[in-house]
Design an enzyme around this catalytic site. Sequence first.
Site, PDB file in Angstrom:
ATOM      1  N   ASP A  13      36.055  48.015  57.993  1.00 15.41           N
ATOM      2  CA  ASP A  13      35.576  48.320  56.637  1.00 15.41           C
ATOM      3  C   ASP A  13      36.437  49.337  55.904  1.00 15.41           C
ATOM      4  O   ASP A  13      35.954  50.106  55.067  1.00 15.41           O
ATOM      5  CB  ASP A  13      34.114  48.828  56.683  1.00 15.41           C
ATOM      6  N   GLY A  15      38.779  48.618  53.796  1.00 11.38           N
ATOM      7  CA  GLY A  15      39.211  48.121  52.484  1.00 11.38           C
ATOM      8  C   GLY A  15      40.337  47.104  52.616  1.00 11.38           C
ATOM      9  O   GLY A  15      41.145  46.934  51.695  1.00 11.38           O
ATOM     10  N   LYS A  16      40.364  46.408  53.750  1.00 11.87           N
ATOM     11  CA  LYS A  16      41.424  45.410  53.991  1.00 11.87           C
ATOM     12  C   LYS A  16      41.391  44.303  52.939  1.00 11.87           C
ATOM     13  O   LYS A  16      42.424  43.862  52.449  1.00 11.87           O
ATOM     14  CB  LYS A  16      41.246  44.780  55.392  1.00 11.87           C
ATOM     15  N   GLY A  17      40.156  43.860  52.596  1.00 14.28           N
ATOM     16  CA  GLY A  17      40.012  42.764  51.634  1.00 14.28           C
ATOM     17  C   GLY A  17      40.664  43.098  50.307  1.00 14.28           C
ATOM     18  O   GLY A  17      41.385  42.285  49.726  1.00 14.28           O
ATOM     19  N   GLY A  40      33.342  41.407  56.870  1.00 11.64           N
ATOM     20  CA  GLY A  40      32.876  41.326  55.493  1.00 11.64           C
ATOM     21  C   GLY A  40      33.920  42.021  54.638  1.00 11.64           C
ATOM     22  O   GLY A  40      34.083  43.228  54.741  1.00 11.64           O
ATOM     23  N   HIS A  41      34.673  41.248  53.874  1.00  9.45           N
ATOM     24  CA  HIS A  41      35.768  41.806  53.072  1.00  9.45           C
ATOM     25  C   HIS A  41      35.401  41.717  51.593  1.00  9.45           C
ATOM     26  O   HIS A  41      35.119  40.636  51.080  1.00  9.45           O
ATOM     27  CB  HIS A  41      37.070  41.055  53.374  1.00  9.45           C
ATOM     28  N   GLN A 224      38.091  43.628  61.265  1.00  9.19           N
ATOM     29  CA  GLN A 224      37.697  44.773  62.099  1.00  9.19           C
ATOM     30  C   GLN A 224      38.789  45.866  62.054  1.00  9.19           C
ATOM     31  O   GLN A 224      39.461  45.979  61.055  1.00  9.19           O
ATOM     32  CB  GLN A 224      37.394  44.337  63.538  1.00  9.19           C
ATOM     33  N   ARG A 305      26.365  52.709  57.374  1.00 17.60           N
ATOM     34  CA  ARG A 305      27.526  53.067  58.189  1.00 17.60           C
ATOM     35  C   ARG A 305      27.445  54.538  58.569  1.00 17.60           C
ATOM     36  O   ARG A 305      27.015  55.366  57.759  1.00 17.60           O
ATOM     37  CB  ARG A 305      28.824  52.805  57.415  1.00 17.60           C
ATOM     38  N   VAL A 415      41.545  54.622  44.562  1.00 16.53           N
ATOM     39  CA  VAL A 415      40.773  55.651  43.856  1.00 16.53           C
ATOM     40  C   VAL A 415      39.493  55.084  43.244  1.00 16.53           C
ATOM     41  O   VAL A 415      38.866  55.691  42.391  1.00 16.53           O
ATOM     42  CB  VAL A 415      41.635  56.360  42.773  1.00 16.53           C
TER      43      VAL A 415
HETATM   44  P1  GDP Z   1      37.069  45.574  54.696  1.00 18.01           P
HETATM   45  O1  GDP Z   1      36.109  44.980  55.672  1.00 18.01           O
HETATM   46  O2  GDP Z   1      38.123  46.369  55.366  1.00 18.01           O
HETATM   47  O3  GDP Z   1      37.639  44.566  53.743  1.00 18.01           O
HETATM   48  O4  GDP Z   1      36.214  46.603  53.825  1.00 18.01           O
HETATM   49  P2  GDP Z   1      34.739  46.360  53.197  1.00 18.01           P
HETATM   50  O5  GDP Z   1      34.872  45.457  52.029  1.00 18.01           O
HETATM   51  O6  GDP Z   1      33.773  45.991  54.258  1.00 18.01           O
HETATM   52  O7  GDP Z   1      34.354  47.835  52.784  1.00 18.01           O
HETATM   53  C1  GDP Z   1      35.126  48.574  51.894  1.00 18.01           C
HETATM   54  C2  GDP Z   1      34.234  48.964  50.703  1.00 18.01           C
HETATM   55  O8  GDP Z   1      34.891  49.971  49.969  1.00 18.01           O
HETATM   56  C3  GDP Z   1      34.007  47.830  49.729  1.00 18.01           C
HETATM   57  O9  GDP Z   1      32.743  47.994  49.173  1.00 18.01           O
HETATM   58  C4  GDP Z   1      35.093  48.026  48.683  1.00 18.01           C
HETATM   59  O10 GDP Z   1      34.737  47.511  47.413  1.00 18.01           O
HETATM   60  C5  GDP Z   1      35.163  49.531  48.642  1.00 18.01           C
HETATM   61  N1  GDP Z   1      36.474  50.108  48.298  1.00 18.01           N
HETATM   62  C6  GDP Z   1      37.712  49.672  48.671  1.00 18.01           C
HETATM   63  N2  GDP Z   1      38.652  50.541  48.247  1.00 18.01           N
HETATM   64  C7  GDP Z   1      37.993  51.536  47.599  1.00 18.01           C
HETATM   65  C8  GDP Z   1      38.410  52.745  46.958  1.00 18.01           C
HETATM   66  O11 GDP Z   1      39.586  53.099  46.916  1.00 18.01           O
HETATM   67  N3  GDP Z   1      37.409  53.531  46.423  1.00 18.01           N
HETATM   68  C9  GDP Z   1      36.093  53.183  46.489  1.00 18.01           C
HETATM   69  N4  GDP Z   1      35.194  54.018  45.953  1.00 18.01           N
HETATM   70  N5  GDP Z   1      35.689  52.056  47.069  1.00 18.01           N
HETATM   71  C10 GDP Z   1      36.612  51.250  47.634  1.00 18.01           C
HETATM   72  P1  IMO Z   2      35.494  44.082  58.886  1.00 18.58           P
HETATM   73  O1  IMO Z   2      36.511  42.976  59.014  1.00 18.58           O
HETATM   74  C1  IMO Z   2      32.954  47.040  60.847  1.00 18.58           C
HETATM   75  C2  IMO Z   2      31.373  45.984  64.808  1.00 18.58           C
HETATM   76  C3  IMO Z   2      29.880  45.774  64.930  1.00 18.58           C
HETATM   77  C4  IMO Z   2      29.657  46.235  66.370  1.00 18.58           C
HETATM   78  C5  IMO Z   2      30.919  45.748  67.073  1.00 18.58           C
HETATM   79  C6  IMO Z   2      30.739  44.433  67.817  1.00 18.58           C
HETATM   80  O2  IMO Z   2      34.570  43.912  57.736  1.00 18.58           O
HETATM   81  O3  IMO Z   2      36.157  45.408  58.938  1.00 18.58           O
HETATM   82  P2  IMO Z   2      30.551  41.906  66.987  1.00 18.58           P
HETATM   83  O4  IMO Z   2      29.542  41.244  66.109  1.00 18.58           O
HETATM   84  O5  IMO Z   2      31.944  41.820  66.503  1.00 18.58           O
HETATM   85  O6  IMO Z   2      30.424  41.476  68.430  1.00 18.58           O
HETATM   86  O7  IMO Z   2      30.112  43.478  66.988  1.00 18.58           O
HETATM   87  O8  IMO Z   2      31.907  45.583  66.065  1.00 18.58           O
HETATM   88  N1  IMO Z   2      32.044  45.163  63.766  1.00 18.58           N
HETATM   89  C7  IMO Z   2      32.486  45.643  62.592  1.00 18.58           C
HETATM   90  N2  IMO Z   2      32.378  46.874  62.051  1.00 18.58           N
HETATM   91  N3  IMO Z   2      33.632  46.067  60.190  1.00 18.58           N
HETATM   92  C8  IMO Z   2      33.775  44.846  60.736  1.00 18.58           C
HETATM   93  O9  IMO Z   2      34.552  43.891  60.191  1.00 18.58           O
HETATM   94  C9  IMO Z   2      33.143  44.565  61.971  1.00 18.58           C
HETATM   95  N4  IMO Z   2      33.062  43.481  62.768  1.00 18.58           N
HETATM   96  C10 IMO Z   2      32.395  43.873  63.860  1.00 18.58           C
HETATM   97  O10 IMO Z   2      29.168  46.561  64.005  1.00 18.58           O
HETATM   98  O11 IMO Z   2      29.674  47.637  66.430  1.00 18.58           O
HETATM   99 MG    MG Z   3      34.047  44.950  56.083  1.00 19.12          MG
END
Ligand code: GDP
Ligand code: IMO
Ligand code: MG
Length: 433
Positions: A13, A15-17, A40-41, A224, A305, A415
């Site tokens: 999580d 911010g890869k997406g 979840g991206h 991840q 989180r 930012v």
């Molecule tokens: P991912 O799984 O690595 O793609 O990240 P997620 O989408 O699960 O979580 C990142 C969250 O942070 C999302 O809600 C994005 O919209 C948000 N986000 C990403 N970059 C930034 C940033 O620079 N600032 C803020 N405030 N939010 C961000």
């Molecule tokens: P993105 O790509 C954050 C965590 C789960 C749990 C552990 C194992 O959005 O960054 P699983 O269902 O994979 O067997 O769960 O890994 N987990 C993540 N945490 N971001 C993710 O993906 C995750 N994918 C799995 O919360 O601790």
């Molecule tokens: Mg995510």
Amino acid sequence: MTSICIVGAQWGDEGKGKVVDLLAERADAVIRFQGGNNAGHTIVREGEEAWKLHLIPSGILYPGKLCMIGNGVVVDPAVLISEMDGLRARGVDMSGLRVSANAHLIMPYHLLLDTAGEARLGDQQIGTTRRGIGPCYADKAGRLGIRMQDLLDEKILRTKITAAMEPKRLLLRPYAKDPTLDLHAMVEQYVTYGHRLEQYIADTARMVWDLLDDDRQVIFEGAQGALLDIDHGTYPFVTSSNPIAGAACIGAGVGPKDINEVWGITKAYTTRVGSGPFPTEIEGPLGEELRASGGEYGTTTGRARRIGWLDLVALRYAARINGLTALAVTKLDVLSGQQTLSVCTSYVGSEGARFDHFPYHQSVLHHARGEYVELPGWSQDISDCRREEDLPPAARDYLAFLADGIGVPIVLIGVGPGREQVIWCDQAASASS
Ligand code: GDP
Ligand code: IMO
Ligand code: MG
């Protein structure tokens, strides 16, 4: 042309997406290489409801962009189809989507086994996303997996499902009456998925080779993060795949030399969803405050989180195991308004020993606590900054301390959630060209 691998440098999580979406605009293709719909991206574009992608690569919002789901990904076909339908309903062109014929399928029994496994662990549970990821990868390694290509031959599909379900009978006994475990219904359902997905099933490795041979740019999208890696992460509190850059070779079908750059994405602080050690975790009201201002709730499960300070010990480790060539630091804006910021530079163990390196021993890690350097914060809103010079000096110092502490240059600073809310640093000009 430079091919870039995007990986999470923390516990997911980061911010890869968002970063993949930014790079995909100029790239020729994006390929996801591991994980499944545990990911979840999120992509935030002005004036649009946020896009949340679980399986489909984060380049899909560019019409016709080649977006591949690699052989290393585990695919729940029901989720893939509903994600495709959801995107199509919002006007997204799906013509560039391809799924590897060798990608393994999440089956109904994987979902049940994931939940049953967690229930059995009780208070030791991992806190999985319950999407069937672990059991699916277990079947892959046990050579009982069902693959995308099997959907296209009903006879093979039936034989393989029978073989895969049989050894699980004991484990699945509590679910004996679950309608999803009926062999005939399951085969019928998966054949239907096959019909829906057939036109997207492809030899994605070959497609990537052709692109690379043509000097086209490919983005390898990780899910991840490094600390959730099954080999190098905080085992057993990890996911069941390798989210690090080396896995891009396996999960897409290329060699190490085909990847020119590896960008590690890190938040300006740390988060973790699920159980397991977290040396810089912040308990109490400050953690809650950052959770609220950063919107730190899981994209996939909605879980809150856990929040922690920036952890340079873990990030140095992530840099090493990924071979990071650059860093993208997201969510710097969330730290605005804090008077001081703690940055973890070492750990202290239960018996007072100091660790500059990430401890390999589980018992040490579980008791490790961060030792911190305090840096001054800044009060300004930085969400409109678009150049490094626009940032307050304390924010620039914070980033310099981070980059120096890890030994990897920063190419991009986030930012705000919006795709335009980024600062490209000087190093980025050469890296993304
Ligand atoms: P991912 O799984 O690595 O793609 O990240 P997620 O989408 O699960 O979580 C990142 C969250 O942070 C999302 O809600 C994005 O919209 C948000 N986000 C990403 N970059 C930034 C940033 O620079 N600032 C803020 N405030 N939010 C961000
Ligand atoms: P993105 O790509 C954050 C965590 C789960 C749990 C552990 C194992 O959005 O960054 P699983 O269902 O994979 O067997 O769960 O890994 N987990 C993540 N945490 N971001 C993710 O993906 C995750 N994918 C799995 O919360 O601790
Ligand atoms: Mg995510």
